[in-house]
Design an enzyme around this catalytic site. Sequence first.
Site, PDB file in Angstrom:
ATOM      1  N   PHE A 148       0.811  -1.227   0.000  1.00 44.70           N
ATOM      2  CA  PHE A 148       0.000   0.000   0.000  1.00 44.70           C
ATOM      3  C   PHE A 148       0.841   1.271   0.000  1.00 44.70           C
ATOM      4  O   PHE A 148       0.372   2.328  -0.396  1.00 44.70           O
ATOM      5  CB  PHE A 148      -0.934   0.010   1.233  1.00 44.70           C
ATOM      6  CG  PHE A 148      -0.245   0.449   2.505  1.00 44.70           C
ATOM      7  CD1 PHE A 148      -0.077   1.799   2.802  1.00 44.70           C
ATOM      8  CD2 PHE A 148       0.270  -0.472   3.407  1.00 44.70           C
ATOM      9  CE1 PHE A 148       0.577   2.209   3.960  1.00 44.70           C
ATOM     10  CE2 PHE A 148       0.928  -0.073   4.556  1.00 44.70           C
ATOM     11  CZ  PHE A 148       1.089   1.279   4.837  1.00 44.70           C
ATOM     12  N   CYS A 280       9.501   1.960   3.426  1.00 42.45           N
ATOM     13  CA  CYS A 280      10.377   0.835   3.772  1.00 42.45           C
ATOM     14  C   CYS A 280      11.805   1.306   3.984  1.00 42.45           C
ATOM     15  O   CYS A 280      12.630   0.578   4.508  1.00 42.45           O
ATOM     16  CB  CYS A 280      10.331  -0.221   2.692  1.00 42.45           C
ATOM     17  SG  CYS A 280      10.938   0.416   1.146  1.00 42.45           S
TER      18      CYS A 280
HETATM   19  P1  NAD Z   1       1.483  -6.618   2.981  1.00 45.83           P
HETATM   20  O1  NAD Z   1       2.508  -7.673   3.057  1.00 45.83           O
HETATM   21  O2  NAD Z   1       0.371  -6.637   3.966  1.00 45.83           O
HETATM   22  O3  NAD Z   1       0.776  -6.620   1.534  1.00 45.83           O
HETATM   23  C1  NAD Z   1       1.519  -6.616   0.347  1.00 45.83           C
HETATM   24  C2  NAD Z   1       0.705  -7.282  -0.747  1.00 45.83           C
HETATM   25  O4  NAD Z   1       0.471  -8.649  -0.387  1.00 45.83           O
HETATM   26  C3  NAD Z   1      -0.656  -6.650  -0.976  1.00 45.83           C
HETATM   27  O5  NAD Z   1      -0.944  -6.642  -2.346  1.00 45.83           O
HETATM   28  C4  NAD Z   1      -1.593  -7.585  -0.218  1.00 45.83           C
HETATM   29  O6  NAD Z   1      -2.884  -7.611  -0.763  1.00 45.83           O
HETATM   30  C5  NAD Z   1      -0.918  -8.925  -0.376  1.00 45.83           C
HETATM   31  N1  NAD Z   1      -1.187  -9.830   0.762  1.00 45.83           N
HETATM   32  C6  NAD Z   1      -1.417  -9.492   2.055  1.00 45.83           C
HETATM   33  N2  NAD Z   1      -1.617 -10.588   2.807  1.00 45.83           N
HETATM   34  C7  NAD Z   1      -1.503 -11.648   1.968  1.00 45.83           C
HETATM   35  C8  NAD Z   1      -1.596 -13.066   2.148  1.00 45.83           C
HETATM   36  N3  NAD Z   1      -1.838 -13.594   3.349  1.00 45.83           N
HETATM   37  N4  NAD Z   1      -1.408 -13.857   1.082  1.00 45.83           N
HETATM   38  C9  NAD Z   1      -1.163 -13.329  -0.132  1.00 45.83           C
HETATM   39  N5  NAD Z   1      -1.071 -11.996  -0.360  1.00 45.83           N
HETATM   40  C10 NAD Z   1      -1.226 -11.168   0.665  1.00 45.83           C
HETATM   41  O7  NAD Z   1       2.258  -5.214   3.026  1.00 45.83           O
HETATM   42  P2  NAD Z   1       1.636  -3.757   3.147  1.00 45.83           P
HETATM   43  O8  NAD Z   1       1.118  -3.551   4.522  1.00 45.83           O
HETATM   44  O9  NAD Z   1       0.745  -3.459   2.006  1.00 45.83           O
HETATM   45  O10 NAD Z   1       2.952  -2.875   2.938  1.00 45.83           O
HETATM   46  C11 NAD Z   1       3.817  -2.513   3.970  1.00 45.83           C
HETATM   47  C12 NAD Z   1       4.983  -3.457   4.054  1.00 45.83           C
HETATM   48  O11 NAD Z   1       5.693  -3.469   2.812  1.00 45.83           O
HETATM   49  C13 NAD Z   1       6.016  -3.050   5.083  1.00 45.83           C
HETATM   50  O12 NAD Z   1       6.454  -4.198   5.747  1.00 45.83           O
HETATM   51  C14 NAD Z   1       7.124  -2.428   4.260  1.00 45.83           C
HETATM   52  O13 NAD Z   1       8.407  -2.463   4.856  1.00 45.83           O
HETATM   53  C15 NAD Z   1       7.089  -3.270   3.054  1.00 45.83           C
HETATM   54  N6  NAD Z   1       7.719  -2.613   1.929  1.00 45.83           N
HETATM   55  C16 NAD Z   1       8.953  -3.061   1.567  1.00 45.83           C
HETATM   56  C17 NAD Z   1       9.606  -2.446   0.531  1.00 45.83           C
HETATM   57  C18 NAD Z   1      10.953  -2.921   0.101  1.00 45.83           C
HETATM   58  O14 NAD Z   1      11.396  -2.473  -0.931  1.00 45.83           O
HETATM   59  N7  NAD Z   1      11.608  -3.799   0.814  1.00 45.83           N
HETATM   60  C19 NAD Z   1       8.999  -1.377  -0.153  1.00 45.83           C
HETATM   61  C20 NAD Z   1       7.737  -0.963   0.244  1.00 45.83           C
HETATM   62  C21 NAD Z   1       7.104  -1.598   1.290  1.00 45.83           C
END
Ligand code: NAD
Length: 499
Positions: A148, A280
Amino acid sequence: MTLIRHFINGAEAGETERTGPVYNPATGEAHRTVAFASVAEVEQAIAAAKAAGPAWRATSLIKRADVFFRLRQILAERTPELAAIVTSEHGKVLSDAAGEVSRGIENVEFAAGLVHLLKGEHSEQVARGVDVHSVKQPVGVVACITPFNFPVMVPLWMVASAIACGNTVVLKPSEKDPSAAIWLAKAFQEAGLPDGVLNVVNGDKVAVDTLLDSPDVKAVSFVGSTPIAKSIYERASANGKRVQALGGAKNHMVVMPDADIDGAAAAAVSAAYGSAGERCMAVSVLVAVGDVAEPLIASITEKVQNLRIGDGTDAASEMGPLVTREHRDRVEGYVTGAAAEGATVLIDGTQRIAAGERLDENGFFTGISLIDQVKPGMKLYEDEIFGPVLSVVRVGSYAEAVELINAHQFGNGTAIFTRDGGTAREFEFDIEVGMVGVNVPIPVPIGAFSFGGWKASLFGDSHIYGPESIHFYTRSKVVTTRWPDHTPAQVDLGFPSNH
Ligand code: NAD
């Protein structure tokens, strides 16, 4: 209420059996609804991507590059429109949303150089009359699953390079702020991308699992939280796909005694509280070496006095709300629990809001928090909080700072603030983190380099965007050639030797 659907084969699509709310985080109002794709709908998107593959792959490199030049123009000219969409669902302030679009444009600019990026290699005369060359060919259908916190930039990290390499894509954006992905798909279409090359399915685990299990999906790019990244990596690799799954972070900023303290304090405030800490690459731990903690904290405290928290659409706001009520409550839980863990709360963001800024009380706001005396072992230190909470860990020496960072489960970004080039060089050499800043608090590489963390911040061996993405989104093929010449043909059952 607006329903955000899918974008399949060049058109909006989708039944509405299952849906979810999309909030305006500044008001707490569920102002849109997003369709959650069924298995059949995701399969339809995969089929559209697969069908579009052969023609897109056969499209000349110059014509492919044209799409990116036009897309760049659209993004640059309509940045305010796209930024407003981001702010309306994510909550970040408009200038920050525009900044995200501009970083995404870098990935489009990189992709526009595809003619150069896709060059292979050639060796003439490896044996008498024999040449060898290699080519980079697309992998096929690529699934891109995004978080998100950067609803424009992270999709562009993946989609731009994947499409440039001749692949077709099914993008599954976050269900919390899905509108930007649909906007992007339409912008690609306007830029001349053929239908079916980029498809968007909205939804949840059902959509993701369908992508991970489909034999027609050949590669998976994921960015999100670590537990999900790990499970995506395991499931998709078990299904024989190549995977890059970027996870969470806990970014430490080391401040050495010789640093410019005022400059370091300004950098820490910007990097910890910008985008309400939902980056992140946000700095979440300040590692104060020697006796810098007191002056550093004093300078930070002074700098945050006048920070304006408010609706992201208000030009005066410097920090917006968090993305959801649940996330806000989770973040505040770390602050309210800090004292019980043995830390000292210097600025309590939960109280600051309660004391009454002029904010919509239904919005998902929290204030900024600054917590001292944080130590390894505390949840506050070990977990990714992903909010405007900055912890201070005091250490006695440079060596202790390095040991601390290297022992942490995450290794996304880190920074050192010092005036000593030798210390900075040593830090670069010693630190087990994927992206390092020297007097730069958020060292997100420019689009011509690649982005990725180490340890629990990335599962897989390829970093994202930039040169490593060209490797990830292509398969190499090596061709050994001999053309008939005037030497008489000979039968030889021995193993071919070039000597
Ligand atoms: P999230 O892991 O909750 O969701 C990411 C994606 O996975 C979304 O599209 C979501 O719909 C999907 N998803 C969620 N739960 C799932 C499941 N059980 N099975 C399959 N798909 C699922 O992450 P978020 O809250 O949207 O984003 C924030 C996180 O992303 C933070 O931990 C942040 O550090 C990380 N992030 C990392 C980077 C990087 O480059 N390392 C960049 C941006 C964000």
